[in-house]
Design an enzyme around this catalytic site. Structure first.
Site, PDB file in Angstrom:
ATOM      1  N   HIS A  88       0.739  -1.244  -0.223  1.00 64.75           N
ATOM      2  CA  HIS A  88      -0.030  -0.378   0.171  1.00 64.75           C
ATOM      3  C   HIS A  88       0.690   1.182   0.034  1.00 64.75           C
ATOM      4  O   HIS A  88       1.900   1.120  -0.663  1.00 64.75           O
ATOM      5  CB  HIS A  88      -0.896  -0.278   1.226  1.00 64.75           C
ATOM      6  CG  HIS A  88      -1.438  -1.636   0.848  1.00 64.75           C
ATOM      7  ND1 HIS A  88      -2.572  -1.771   0.357  1.00 64.75           N
ATOM      8  CD2 HIS A  88      -1.723  -2.739   2.438  1.00 64.75           C
ATOM      9  CE1 HIS A  88      -2.939  -2.967   0.954  1.00 64.75           C
ATOM     10  NE2 HIS A  88      -2.097  -3.631   1.702  1.00 64.75           N
ATOM     11  N   GLU A 125      -1.655  -0.382   7.747  1.00 66.59           N
ATOM     12  CA  GLU A 125      -1.175  -0.596   7.358  1.00 66.59           C
ATOM     13  C   GLU A 125       0.088  -0.035   6.355  1.00 66.59           C
ATOM     14  O   GLU A 125       1.207  -1.022   6.764  1.00 66.59           O
ATOM     15  CB  GLU A 125      -1.617  -1.375   6.984  1.00 66.59           C
ATOM     16  CG  GLU A 125      -0.869  -2.955   6.246  1.00 66.59           C
ATOM     17  CD  GLU A 125      -1.743  -3.591   5.141  1.00 66.59           C
ATOM     18  OE1 GLU A 125      -1.395  -4.805   4.260  1.00 66.59           O
ATOM     19  OE2 GLU A 125      -2.729  -3.257   4.960  1.00 66.59           O
ATOM     20  N   HIS A 180       2.741  -6.890   4.590  1.00 62.52           N
ATOM     21  CA  HIS A 180       1.292  -6.916   4.102  1.00 62.52           C
ATOM     22  C   HIS A 180       0.899  -6.573   6.025  1.00 62.52           C
ATOM     23  O   HIS A 180       2.084  -7.755   6.472  1.00 62.52           O
ATOM     24  CB  HIS A 180       0.390  -6.918   3.817  1.00 62.52           C
ATOM     25  CG  HIS A 180       0.766  -6.933   2.703  1.00 62.52           C
ATOM     26  ND1 HIS A 180      -0.001  -5.990   1.431  1.00 62.52           N
ATOM     27  CD2 HIS A 180       1.855  -7.371   1.332  1.00 62.52           C
ATOM     28  CE1 HIS A 180      -0.019  -6.010   0.892  1.00 62.52           C
ATOM     29  NE2 HIS A 180       0.815  -6.571  -0.026  1.00 62.52           N
ATOM     30  N   GLU A 258       0.990 -11.728   5.337  1.00 60.26           N
ATOM     31  CA  GLU A 258       0.514 -11.476   6.207  1.00 60.26           C
ATOM     32  C   GLU A 258       1.085 -11.529   7.522  1.00 60.26           C
ATOM     33  O   GLU A 258       0.772 -12.553   8.213  1.00 60.26           O
ATOM     34  CB  GLU A 258      -0.718 -11.912   6.010  1.00 60.26           C
ATOM     35  CG  GLU A 258      -1.259 -11.073   5.194  1.00 60.26           C
ATOM     36  CD  GLU A 258      -2.265 -10.244   4.647  1.00 60.26           C
ATOM     37  OE1 GLU A 258      -1.827  -9.003   5.671  1.00 60.26           O
ATOM     38  OE2 GLU A 258      -2.654 -10.017   3.539  1.00 60.26           O
TER      39      GLU A 258
END
Length: 294
Positions: A88, A125, A180, A258
């Protein structure tokens, strides 16, 4: 990656989950998240990212030195190229049109990028992945690797998921990792590694090596952080997907991780702690080294 549309996010001031749960049934939990600079962590610096032997994993003496860092001035990752992709971007919420633009990931069309998720108190995040990535870069460079980041700051927009894959391909990376934090239901916890499937596309030749990279990182992450395998997705923290452009379009061994569930209070507290983010970075570096230097 079932994120809310960025246009809706901009209107209501929320950050949506944009990571690995949607394809296998996980759902992002709601909650306040500003996505503004106040929720962002300062990137790692020489003082915060760990310039000491303990924080970089460079041993001072003793057995096992080759597993965690340099040995007598040797550079165990010399000649290796690694691409680190901080998921992101901190400014994504400011440009819904650019972020929502559809791109072809070969198995479907998806948004160029998403805003990502956040902890319930607004630690984004994007800020988390940017900080961990900079710490990881410092460690890998200390071990001799050439390292490239897919974005240069945490205040911009994108790049698109297709571009993130292309950066690794152009670099002819020996390994690439996209970092992430998930945004699942609060009771869910644990980390998982996402690896590509064969899709009749450019990733097919590196699916096997990507799995080896994923297992190496999974094992080191578990050992180095103490976090459990995911309780809600994958098998033994391994998940295989064919809907992620960052994997489908990669011609080099690549995985997503993740690191945990940012909506889980216990894991969110850990991610807020700079010392724990350093542990994450060191665990990732060790896993990548185990793959690159078996």
């Amino acid at each position: 990656m079932r994120a809310l549309p960025v246009t809706l996010l901009a209107a209501c001031g929320l950050i949506a989950s944009a990571c690995g749960t949607a394809a296998t049934g996980g759902a992002a939990a709601g909650g306040p998240a500003s996505g503004v600079p106040a929720g962002q962590a300062r990137p790692a610096t020489a003082s915060t990212a760990g310039s000491t032997a303990a924080s970089t994993g460079t041993p001072t003496a003793g057995p096992g030195a080759g597993r965690t860092g340099e040995t007598g001035g040797a550079k165990p990752l010399a000649g290796k190229v690694v691409v680190v992709d901080p998921g992101h971007n901190g400014g994504n919420y400011r440009d819904p049109k650019a972020v929502n633009r559809k791109v072809n990931v070969l198995t479907q069309w998806k948004a160029c990028d998403t805003t990502g998720t956040s902890t319930n108190d607004g630690y984004t995040e994007a800020a988390f992945t940017w900080d961990v990535s900079n710490r990881l870069v410092k460690i890998l460079k200390s071990r001799g690797a050439t390292v490239k980041l897919t974005r240069s700051d945490n205040a911009g927009v994108g790049p698109c998921i297709t571009q993130r894959a292309a950066i690794g391909n152009r670099a002819k990376a020996d390994a690439a990792i996209s970092i992430h934090g998930d945004g699942s239901a609060p009771a869910n916890h644990g980390f998982h590694v996402i690896m590509p499937k064969k899709i009749g596309g450019p990733v097919d030749p590196v699916v096997g090596d990507s799995r080896k990279l994923g297992v190496a990182v999974r094992d080191s992450f578990r050992q180095g952080t103490g976090l459990p395998y995911s309780t809600y997705i994958g098998s033994k923290a391994l998940d295989f997907r064919s809907d992620l452009g960052g994997l489908n379009l990669s011609t080099v061994p690549k995985i997503f991780i993740e690191c945990g569930n940012m909506r889980n209070a216990a894991e969110a507290a850990k991610f807020r702690d700079p010392a724990f983010r350093q542990r994450i970075a060191l665990a990732l570096a060790n896993g990548m080294q185990h793959y690159l230097q078996p």
